[in-house]
Design an enzyme around this catalytic site. Structure first.
Site, PDB file in Angstrom:
ATOM      1  N   CYS A 235       0.833  -1.215   0.000  1.00 54.98           N
ATOM      2  CA  CYS A 235       0.000   0.000   0.000  1.00 54.98           C
ATOM      3  C   CYS A 235       0.865   1.262   0.000  1.00 54.98           C
ATOM      4  O   CYS A 235       1.816   1.368   0.771  1.00 54.98           O
ATOM      5  CB  CYS A 235      -0.916   0.007   1.221  1.00 54.98           C
ATOM      6  SG  CYS A 235      -2.240  -1.183   1.040  1.00 54.98           S
ATOM      7  N   GLU A 317       2.374   5.550   3.358  1.00 57.23           N
ATOM      8  CA  GLU A 317       2.777   4.427   4.217  1.00 57.23           C
ATOM      9  C   GLU A 317       4.194   3.999   3.814  1.00 57.23           C
ATOM     10  O   GLU A 317       5.018   3.694   4.676  1.00 57.23           O
ATOM     11  CB  GLU A 317       1.807   3.245   4.072  1.00 57.23           C
ATOM     12  CG  GLU A 317       2.304   2.037   4.867  1.00 57.23           C
ATOM     13  CD  GLU A 317       1.424   0.805   4.769  1.00 57.23           C
ATOM     14  OE1 GLU A 317       0.193   0.936   4.598  1.00 57.23           O
ATOM     15  OE2 GLU A 317       1.997  -0.297   4.869  1.00 57.23           O
TER      16      GLU A 317
HETATM   17  C1  LIG Z   1       2.636  -7.500  -1.826  1.00 53.83           C
HETATM   18  C2  LIG Z   1       2.757  -6.777  -0.524  1.00 53.83           C
HETATM   19  C3  LIG Z   1       1.769  -6.961   0.439  1.00 53.83           C
HETATM   20  C4  LIG Z   1       1.853  -6.273   1.666  1.00 53.83           C
HETATM   21  N1  LIG Z   1       0.893  -6.514   2.592  1.00 53.83           N
HETATM   22  C5  LIG Z   1       0.954  -5.858   3.777  1.00 53.83           C
HETATM   23  C6  LIG Z   1      -0.037  -6.099   4.785  1.00 53.83           C
HETATM   24  O1  LIG Z   1      -0.923  -6.916   4.636  1.00 53.83           O
HETATM   25  N2  LIG Z   1       0.057  -5.404   5.938  1.00 53.83           N
HETATM   26  C7  LIG Z   1       1.057  -4.503   6.154  1.00 53.83           C
HETATM   27  O2  LIG Z   1       1.077  -3.883   7.231  1.00 53.83           O
HETATM   28  N3  LIG Z   1       2.026  -4.280   5.231  1.00 53.83           N
HETATM   29  C8  LIG Z   1       1.998  -4.935   4.063  1.00 53.83           C
HETATM   30  N4  LIG Z   1       2.987  -4.720   3.128  1.00 53.83           N
HETATM   31  C9  LIG Z   1       4.083  -3.785   3.417  1.00 53.83           C
HETATM   32  C10 LIG Z   1       5.348  -4.437   4.030  1.00 53.83           C
HETATM   33  O3  LIG Z   1       5.412  -5.786   3.680  1.00 53.83           O
HETATM   34  C11 LIG Z   1       5.382  -4.313   5.553  1.00 53.83           C
HETATM   35  O4  LIG Z   1       5.405  -2.957   5.962  1.00 53.83           O
HETATM   36  C12 LIG Z   1       6.606  -5.038   6.153  1.00 53.83           C
HETATM   37  O5  LIG Z   1       6.425  -5.180   7.535  1.00 53.83           O
HETATM   38  C13 LIG Z   1       7.933  -4.345   5.879  1.00 53.83           C
HETATM   39  O6  LIG Z   1       8.988  -5.150   6.364  1.00 53.83           O
HETATM   40  P1  LIG Z   1      10.420  -5.164   5.669  1.00 53.83           P
HETATM   41  O7  LIG Z   1      11.294  -6.056   6.465  1.00 53.83           O
HETATM   42  O8  LIG Z   1      10.317  -5.476   4.225  1.00 53.83           O
HETATM   43  O9  LIG Z   1      10.864  -3.638   5.888  1.00 53.83           O
HETATM   44  P2  LIG Z   1      11.775  -2.754   4.907  1.00 53.83           P
HETATM   45  O10 LIG Z   1      10.962  -2.359   3.717  1.00 53.83           O
HETATM   46  O11 LIG Z   1      13.069  -3.416   4.643  1.00 53.83           O
HETATM   47  O12 LIG Z   1      12.017  -1.463   5.827  1.00 53.83           O
HETATM   48  C14 LIG Z   1      10.947  -0.622   6.187  1.00 53.83           C
HETATM   49  C15 LIG Z   1      11.419   0.312   7.314  1.00 53.83           C
HETATM   50  O13 LIG Z   1      11.641  -0.479   8.489  1.00 53.83           O
HETATM   51  C16 LIG Z   1      12.936  -0.213   9.014  1.00 53.83           C
HETATM   52  N5  LIG Z   1      13.463  -1.418   9.649  1.00 53.83           N
HETATM   53  C17 LIG Z   1      13.645  -2.647   9.098  1.00 53.83           C
HETATM   54  N6  LIG Z   1      14.187  -3.487   9.985  1.00 53.83           N
HETATM   55  C18 LIG Z   1      14.355  -2.793  11.131  1.00 53.83           C
HETATM   56  C19 LIG Z   1      14.894  -3.109  12.415  1.00 53.83           C
HETATM   57  N7  LIG Z   1      15.390  -4.315  12.700  1.00 53.83           N
HETATM   58  N8  LIG Z   1      14.900  -2.143  13.371  1.00 53.83           N
HETATM   59  C20 LIG Z   1      14.426  -0.899  13.104  1.00 53.83           C
HETATM   60  N9  LIG Z   1      13.933  -0.541  11.903  1.00 53.83           N
HETATM   61  C21 LIG Z   1      13.894  -1.478  10.926  1.00 53.83           C
HETATM   62  C22 LIG Z   1      13.775   0.153   7.777  1.00 53.83           C
HETATM   63  O14 LIG Z   1      14.961   0.853   8.151  1.00 53.83           O
HETATM   64  C23 LIG Z   1      12.763   0.998   7.005  1.00 53.83           C
HETATM   65  O15 LIG Z   1      12.747   2.310   7.498  1.00 53.83           O
HETATM   66  C24 LIG Z   1       2.943  -5.394   1.901  1.00 53.83           C
HETATM   67  C25 LIG Z   1       3.948  -5.247   0.929  1.00 53.83           C
HETATM   68  C26 LIG Z   1       3.863  -5.935  -0.258  1.00 53.83           C
HETATM   69  C27 LIG Z   1       4.970  -5.778  -1.256  1.00 53.83           C
END
Ligand SMILES: Cc1cc2nc3c(=O)[nH]c(=O)nc-3n(C[C@H](O)[C@H](O)[C@H](O)COP(=O)(O)OP(=O)(O)OC[C@H]3O[C@@H](n4cnc5c(N)ncnc54)[C@H](O)[C@@H]3O)c2cc1C
Length: 324
Positions: A235, A317
Protein backbone atom coordinates in the site's frame (compact mmCIF):
# COMPACT_ATOMS: atom_id res chain seq x y z
CA UNK A 1 32.78 10.28 4.67
CA UNK A 2 35.13 7.55 5.86
CA UNK A 3 33.79 5.02 3.39
CA UNK A 4 37.14 3.53 2.38
CA UNK A 5 38.16 3.10 6.02
CA UNK A 6 34.84 1.41 6.83
CA UNK A 7 35.19 -0.86 3.81
CA UNK A 8 38.63 -1.96 5.01
CA UNK A 9 37.32 -2.64 8.54
CA UNK A 10 34.30 -4.64 7.36
CA UNK A 11 36.35 -6.66 4.90
CA UNK A 12 35.46 -8.66 1.82
CA UNK A 13 31.77 -9.02 2.58
CA UNK A 14 31.15 -5.35 1.75
CA UNK A 15 29.99 -4.43 -1.73
CA UNK A 16 30.47 -1.00 -3.25
CA UNK A 17 27.77 0.83 -5.24
CA UNK A 18 25.26 -1.98 -4.83
CA UNK A 19 22.03 -1.28 -6.77
CA UNK A 20 19.18 -1.11 -4.25
CA UNK A 21 16.78 -2.17 -7.02
CA UNK A 22 18.16 -5.69 -6.38
CA UNK A 23 16.97 -5.55 -2.75
CA UNK A 24 13.47 -4.04 -2.84
CA UNK A 25 10.17 -5.62 -3.85
CA UNK A 26 9.59 -2.53 -6.05
CA UNK A 27 12.83 -3.34 -7.98
CA UNK A 28 13.56 0.38 -7.89
CA UNK A 29 16.42 2.31 -6.30
CA UNK A 30 19.90 3.66 -7.08
CA UNK A 31 23.15 2.40 -5.53
CA UNK A 32 24.10 2.16 -1.87
CA UNK A 33 27.66 3.45 -1.33
CA UNK A 34 28.40 0.36 0.76
CA UNK A 35 26.26 -2.73 1.32
CA UNK A 36 26.71 -5.76 3.57
CA UNK A 37 24.65 -8.64 4.81
CA UNK A 38 24.44 -9.44 8.57
CA UNK A 39 23.81 -13.12 9.26
CA UNK A 40 23.86 -12.95 13.06
CA UNK A 41 22.86 -10.38 15.68
CA UNK A 42 26.52 -10.04 16.68
CA UNK A 43 27.37 -9.10 13.09
CA UNK A 44 24.44 -6.71 12.87
CA UNK A 45 25.65 -4.86 15.98
CA UNK A 46 29.27 -4.89 14.82
CA UNK A 47 28.39 -3.41 11.41
CA UNK A 48 26.23 -0.66 12.96
CA UNK A 49 28.85 0.26 15.56
CA UNK A 50 31.70 0.25 13.03
CA UNK A 51 29.78 2.68 10.79
CA UNK A 52 28.79 4.92 13.68
CA UNK A 53 32.37 5.11 14.97
CA UNK A 54 33.40 6.56 11.61
CA UNK A 55 30.33 8.84 11.34
CA UNK A 56 29.03 6.89 8.35
CA UNK A 57 25.22 6.75 8.28
CA UNK A 58 23.89 3.18 8.48
CA UNK A 59 20.47 2.15 7.13
CA UNK A 60 18.91 -1.16 8.24
CA UNK A 61 17.20 -3.01 5.43
CA UNK A 62 14.72 -5.79 6.16
CA UNK A 63 12.88 -7.40 3.26
CA UNK A 64 12.74 -4.10 1.33
CA UNK A 65 8.97 -4.58 0.99
CA UNK A 66 7.86 -1.18 2.29
CA UNK A 67 10.43 1.24 0.88
CA UNK A 68 10.90 3.48 -2.12
CA UNK A 69 14.61 4.11 -2.65
CA UNK A 70 15.49 7.25 -4.62
CA UNK A 71 17.18 7.04 -8.04
CA UNK A 72 20.26 8.72 -6.49
CA UNK A 73 20.69 5.78 -4.10
CA UNK A 74 21.70 5.72 -0.43
CA UNK A 75 24.74 7.46 1.03
CA UNK A 76 26.67 5.50 3.63
CA UNK A 77 26.23 1.86 4.61
CA UNK A 78 23.17 -0.33 4.04
CA UNK A 79 23.03 -3.37 6.32
CA UNK A 80 20.76 -6.10 5.00
CA UNK A 81 19.37 -7.88 8.05
CA UNK A 82 19.57 -11.62 7.33
CA UNK A 83 19.55 -12.76 10.97
CA UNK A 84 17.36 -15.85 11.21
CA UNK A 85 17.12 -17.47 14.62
CA UNK A 86 13.76 -18.49 16.15
CA UNK A 87 13.58 -20.16 19.59
CA UNK A 88 10.92 -20.98 22.16
CA UNK A 89 12.06 -18.78 25.02
CA UNK A 90 9.68 -19.89 27.76
CA UNK A 91 6.29 -21.29 28.72
CA UNK A 92 3.83 -20.12 31.37
CA UNK A 93 0.59 -21.78 32.37
CA UNK A 94 -0.89 -25.21 32.72
CA UNK A 95 -2.97 -28.02 31.27
CA UNK A 96 -6.70 -27.43 31.69
CA UNK A 97 -8.85 -30.55 31.41
CA UNK A 98 -6.07 -32.26 29.52
CA UNK A 99 -5.69 -29.35 27.07
CA UNK A 100 -2.64 -27.11 27.03
CA UNK A 101 -3.79 -23.58 27.85
CA UNK A 102 -0.67 -21.65 28.55
CA UNK A 103 1.30 -18.75 27.19
CA UNK A 104 4.38 -19.46 25.12
CA UNK A 105 7.14 -16.92 24.49
CA UNK A 106 8.82 -17.16 21.10
CA UNK A 107 11.97 -15.19 20.42
CA UNK A 108 12.86 -14.25 16.84
CA UNK A 109 15.83 -12.35 15.43
CA UNK A 110 14.72 -9.13 13.76
CA UNK A 111 15.82 -10.41 10.35
CA UNK A 112 13.52 -13.46 10.47
CA UNK A 113 10.99 -13.39 7.64
CA UNK A 114 7.48 -12.87 9.03
CA UNK A 115 6.18 -15.73 6.91
CA UNK A 116 8.75 -18.11 8.36
CA UNK A 117 7.83 -17.00 11.90
CA UNK A 118 4.09 -17.33 11.26
CA UNK A 119 4.49 -20.84 9.84
CA UNK A 120 6.73 -21.82 12.78
CA UNK A 121 4.19 -20.58 15.35
CA UNK A 122 1.25 -22.29 13.64
CA UNK A 123 3.15 -25.57 13.40
CA UNK A 124 3.90 -25.29 17.14
CA UNK A 125 0.15 -24.75 17.76
CA UNK A 126 0.63 -21.17 18.93
CA UNK A 127 -2.03 -18.52 18.35
CA UNK A 128 -1.56 -14.79 17.74
CA UNK A 129 0.27 -14.30 14.47
CA UNK A 130 -1.63 -16.73 12.19
CA UNK A 131 -3.67 -14.05 10.34
CA UNK A 132 -0.40 -12.38 9.28
CA UNK A 133 0.46 -15.22 6.87
CA UNK A 134 1.41 -13.62 3.56
CA UNK A 135 2.90 -10.46 5.12
CA UNK A 136 6.17 -9.85 3.25
CA UNK A 137 9.31 -8.64 5.02
CA UNK A 138 11.03 -9.22 8.32
CA UNK A 139 10.21 -9.03 12.02
CA UNK A 140 12.16 -5.72 12.23
CA UNK A 141 10.21 -4.13 9.36
CA UNK A 142 6.92 -5.30 10.89
CA UNK A 143 7.91 -3.71 14.22
CA UNK A 144 8.82 -0.44 12.47
CA UNK A 145 5.40 -0.09 10.78
CA UNK A 146 3.40 -2.18 13.30
CA UNK A 147 2.29 -4.15 10.26
CA UNK A 148 -1.25 -5.44 10.24
CA UNK A 149 -3.92 -7.55 8.69
CA UNK A 150 -7.44 -6.24 8.30
CA UNK A 151 -9.65 -9.36 8.01
CA UNK A 152 -9.81 -9.70 11.01
CA UNK A 153 -7.95 -6.60 12.23
CA UNK A 154 -4.73 -7.51 14.03
CA UNK A 155 -1.33 -5.87 14.42
CA UNK A 156 2.06 -7.54 14.80
CA UNK A 157 2.67 -5.26 17.81
CA UNK A 158 -0.31 -6.84 19.63
CA UNK A 159 1.73 -10.00 20.28
CA UNK A 160 4.99 -8.33 21.25
CA UNK A 161 6.09 -9.02 24.82
CA UNK A 162 9.54 -7.45 24.79
CA UNK A 163 12.42 -6.72 22.43
CA UNK A 164 16.13 -6.13 22.43
CA UNK A 165 17.15 -2.92 20.73
CA UNK A 166 20.24 -0.85 20.09
CA UNK A 167 19.67 2.85 20.59
CA UNK A 168 21.23 5.80 18.74
CA UNK A 169 23.51 6.13 21.80
CA UNK A 170 24.74 2.58 21.16
CA UNK A 171 23.08 1.13 24.28
CA UNK A 172 21.75 -2.42 23.93
CA UNK A 173 18.55 -2.65 26.01
CA UNK A 174 15.61 -4.97 26.62
CA UNK A 175 12.35 -3.02 26.45
CA UNK A 176 8.71 -4.01 26.87
CA UNK A 177 5.80 -3.67 24.42
CA UNK A 178 4.69 -0.27 25.77
CA UNK A 179 8.06 1.27 24.83
CA UNK A 180 7.10 1.05 21.15
CA UNK A 181 3.92 3.15 21.36
CA UNK A 182 2.31 0.98 18.73
CA UNK A 183 -0.60 2.44 16.78
CA UNK A 184 -2.02 2.18 13.28
CA UNK A 185 1.05 2.17 10.95
CA UNK A 186 2.97 3.58 13.87
CA UNK A 187 5.79 2.76 16.28
CA UNK A 188 8.39 4.75 18.20
CA UNK A 189 11.05 3.31 15.86
CA UNK A 190 9.89 5.77 13.20
CA UNK A 191 11.09 8.71 15.28
CA UNK A 192 13.78 7.57 17.72
CA UNK A 193 16.16 5.71 15.39
CA UNK A 194 16.34 2.57 17.57
CA UNK A 195 17.20 -0.64 15.76
CA UNK A 196 15.46 -3.85 16.81
CA UNK A 197 17.78 -6.82 17.29
CA UNK A 198 15.28 -9.45 18.43
CA UNK A 199 11.69 -9.72 19.62
CA UNK A 200 9.93 -11.96 22.13
CA UNK A 201 6.30 -12.64 21.12
CA UNK A 202 3.68 -13.69 23.67
CA UNK A 203 1.43 -16.38 22.12
CA UNK A 204 -1.40 -18.59 23.35
CA UNK A 205 -1.54 -22.32 22.91
CA UNK A 206 -4.14 -23.15 20.29
CA UNK A 207 -5.38 -25.72 17.82
CA UNK A 208 -3.02 -26.17 14.87
CA UNK A 209 -5.80 -27.06 12.42
CA UNK A 210 -7.87 -24.00 13.36
CA UNK A 211 -4.80 -21.78 13.13
CA UNK A 212 -4.07 -23.02 9.59
CA UNK A 213 -7.71 -22.31 8.67
CA UNK A 214 -7.36 -18.66 9.76
CA UNK A 215 -4.00 -18.35 7.99
CA UNK A 216 -5.36 -19.84 4.77
CA UNK A 217 -8.39 -17.52 4.86
CA UNK A 218 -5.99 -14.56 5.08
CA UNK A 219 -4.16 -15.85 2.03
CA UNK A 220 -7.39 -16.31 0.06
CA UNK A 221 -8.51 -12.75 0.91
CA UNK A 222 -5.06 -11.42 -0.01
CA UNK A 223 -5.22 -13.14 -3.41
CA UNK A 224 -8.74 -11.85 -4.03
CA UNK A 225 -8.02 -8.20 -3.18
CA UNK A 226 -4.35 -7.52 -3.93
CA UNK A 227 -2.54 -7.65 -7.28
CA UNK A 228 -0.32 -10.74 -7.46
CA UNK A 229 3.12 -11.39 -8.96
CA UNK A 230 3.92 -7.71 -9.26
CA UNK A 231 6.80 -5.40 -8.35
CA UNK A 232 5.44 -3.15 -5.61
CA UNK A 233 5.93 -2.14 -1.97
CA UNK A 234 2.30 -2.84 -1.02
CA UNK A 235 0.00 0.00 0.00
CA UNK A 236 1.23 3.45 -0.98
CA UNK A 237 -0.87 5.49 1.46
CA UNK A 238 -2.04 5.05 5.03
CA UNK A 239 -5.76 4.68 5.45
CA UNK A 240 -7.54 7.90 6.41
CA UNK A 241 -9.04 8.78 9.79
CA UNK A 242 -12.61 7.85 10.78
CA UNK A 243 -13.35 11.59 10.91
CA UNK A 244 -12.28 12.04 7.28
CA UNK A 245 -14.28 8.97 6.24
CA UNK A 246 -17.40 10.44 7.91
CA UNK A 247 -16.85 13.84 6.37
CA UNK A 248 -16.37 12.61 2.74
CA UNK A 249 -18.58 10.47 3.34
CA UNK A 250 -17.36 7.06 2.15
CA UNK A 251 -19.69 4.02 1.85
CA UNK A 252 -19.93 2.19 5.19
CA UNK A 253 -17.48 4.82 6.48
CA UNK A 254 -14.59 2.95 4.90
CA UNK A 255 -11.24 4.52 5.76
CA UNK A 256 -9.62 2.94 2.70
CA UNK A 257 -7.12 5.26 0.97
CA UNK A 258 -7.53 3.02 -2.09
CA UNK A 259 -11.24 3.90 -2.25
CA UNK A 260 -10.39 7.63 -2.44
CA UNK A 261 -7.66 7.16 -5.07
CA UNK A 262 -10.02 4.97 -7.10
CA UNK A 263 -12.92 7.46 -6.87
CA UNK A 264 -10.62 10.32 -7.82
CA UNK A 265 -10.42 8.43 -11.15
CA UNK A 266 -6.79 7.39 -10.89
CA UNK A 267 -6.95 3.59 -11.12
CA UNK A 268 -4.69 2.51 -13.99
CA UNK A 269 -2.96 5.92 -14.36
CA UNK A 270 0.63 5.45 -15.49
CA UNK A 271 3.78 7.50 -15.75
CA UNK A 272 6.83 5.93 -17.38
CA UNK A 273 6.73 2.31 -16.30
CA UNK A 274 4.99 3.08 -12.99
CA UNK A 275 1.24 2.55 -12.73
CA UNK A 276 -1.52 2.89 -10.13
CA UNK A 277 -2.70 -0.71 -10.07
CA UNK A 278 -5.93 -1.34 -12.01
CA UNK A 279 -6.70 -4.04 -9.37
CA UNK A 280 -6.07 -2.09 -6.14
CA UNK A 281 -5.76 1.71 -6.34
CA UNK A 282 -3.56 1.90 -3.22
CA UNK A 283 -0.82 -0.16 -4.92
CA UNK A 284 1.65 1.43 -7.34
CA UNK A 285 3.34 -1.16 -9.53
CA UNK A 286 6.57 -1.18 -11.51
CA UNK A 287 5.59 -2.64 -14.88
CA UNK A 288 9.17 -2.95 -16.15
CA UNK A 289 11.89 -0.39 -15.51
CA UNK A 290 10.16 2.39 -13.56
CA UNK A 291 12.26 5.01 -11.80
CA UNK A 292 11.61 6.38 -8.33
CA UNK A 293 10.77 9.72 -10.02
CA UNK A 294 7.92 8.05 -11.96
CA UNK A 295 6.50 6.74 -8.70
CA UNK A 296 6.84 10.12 -6.98
CA UNK A 297 4.91 11.70 -9.87
CA UNK A 298 2.01 9.25 -9.36
CA UNK A 299 2.06 9.77 -5.59
CA UNK A 300 1.83 13.53 -6.08
CA UNK A 301 -0.98 13.20 -8.63
CA UNK A 302 -2.96 10.96 -6.28
CA UNK A 303 -2.43 13.29 -3.36
CA UNK A 304 -3.43 16.35 -5.40
CA UNK A 305 -6.55 14.82 -6.95
CA UNK A 306 -7.80 13.30 -3.67
CA UNK A 307 -7.29 16.63 -1.91
CA UNK A 308 -9.17 18.51 -4.68
CA UNK A 309 -12.04 16.05 -4.82
CA UNK A 310 -12.48 15.03 -1.16
CA UNK A 311 -10.52 17.59 0.88
CA UNK A 312 -8.47 14.75 2.41
CA UNK A 313 -4.67 14.83 2.66
CA UNK A 314 -3.18 11.39 2.07
CA UNK A 315 -0.02 10.42 3.96
CA UNK A 316 2.42 7.84 2.68
CA UNK A 317 2.78 4.43 4.22
CA UNK A 318 5.80 3.54 2.09
CA UNK A 319 9.07 4.84 3.49
CA UNK A 320 11.16 7.02 1.18
CA UNK A 321 14.88 6.34 1.58
CA UNK A 322 17.96 7.97 0.05
CA UNK A 323 18.40 10.64 -2.60
CA UNK A 324 15.60 11.50 -5.03
C1 LIG B 1 2.64 -7.50 -1.83
C2 LIG B 1 2.76 -6.78 -0.52
C3 LIG B 1 1.77 -6.96 0.44
C4 LIG B 1 1.85 -6.27 1.67
N1 LIG B 1 0.89 -6.51 2.59
C5 LIG B 1 0.95 -5.86 3.78
C6 LIG B 1 -0.04 -6.10 4.78
O1 LIG B 1 -0.92 -6.92 4.64
N2 LIG B 1 0.06 -5.40 5.94
C7 LIG B 1 1.06 -4.50 6.15
O2 LIG B 1 1.08 -3.88 7.23
N3 LIG B 1 2.03 -4.28 5.23
C8 LIG B 1 2.00 -4.93 4.06
N4 LIG B 1 2.99 -4.72 3.13
C9 LIG B 1 4.08 -3.78 3.42
C10 LIG B 1 5.35 -4.44 4.03
O3 LIG B 1 5.41 -5.79 3.68
C11 LIG B 1 5.38 -4.31 5.55
O4 LIG B 1 5.40 -2.96 5.96
C12 LIG B 1 6.61 -5.04 6.15
O5 LIG B 1 6.42 -5.18 7.53
C13 LIG B 1 7.93 -4.35 5.88
O6 LIG B 1 8.99 -5.15 6.36
P1 LIG B 1 10.42 -5.16 5.67
O7 LIG B 1 11.29 -6.06 6.46
O8 LIG B 1 10.32 -5.48 4.22
O9 LIG B 1 10.86 -3.64 5.89
P2 LIG B 1 11.78 -2.75 4.91
O10 LIG B 1 10.96 -2.36 3.72
O11 LIG B 1 13.07 -3.42 4.64
O12 LIG B 1 12.02 -1.46 5.83
C14 LIG B 1 10.95 -0.62 6.19
C15 LIG B 1 11.42 0.31 7.31
O13 LIG B 1 11.64 -0.48 8.49
C16 LIG B 1 12.94 -0.21 9.01
N5 LIG B 1 13.46 -1.42 9.65
C17 LIG B 1 13.64 -2.65 9.10
N6 LIG B 1 14.19 -3.49 9.99
C18 LIG B 1 14.36 -2.79 11.13
C19 LIG B 1 14.89 -3.11 12.42
N7 LIG B 1 15.39 -4.31 12.70
N8 LIG B 1 14.90 -2.14 13.37
C20 LIG B 1 14.43 -0.90 13.10
N9 LIG B 1 13.93 -0.54 11.90
C21 LIG B 1 13.89 -1.48 10.93
C22 LIG B 1 13.77 0.15 7.78
O14 LIG B 1 14.96 0.85 8.15
C23 LIG B 1 12.76 1.00 7.00
O15 LIG B 1 12.75 2.31 7.50
C24 LIG B 1 2.94 -5.39 1.90
C25 LIG B 1 3.95 -5.25 0.93
C26 LIG B 1 3.86 -5.93 -0.26
C27 LIG B 1 4.97 -5.78 -1.26
Amino acid sequence: MNLEKLKTILGERVKKNEPMAHHTTFKIGGPADLFCDAKTTEELVRFILSARKLDVPAFILGGGSNILVGDGGIRGLVVKNSTEKIVIAGVKGAYKSGVQAGTVFVQADSGVEMNKLVRFTIEEGLAGLEAQLGLPGTVGGAMYMNSKWTHPVGYVGDCVYQATIITVKNEVKVVSQSYFNFGYDQSSLQTNGDIVLSVVFRLKQGNKKELWNVANQSMVYRHETQPQGIKSPGCTFRNVSKADALRVPTPNQTTSAGYLVDHAGLKGLSHGDAQISPVHANFIINRAKANASDVVYLIEQARKKVKEQFGVTLTEEIVRVGEF
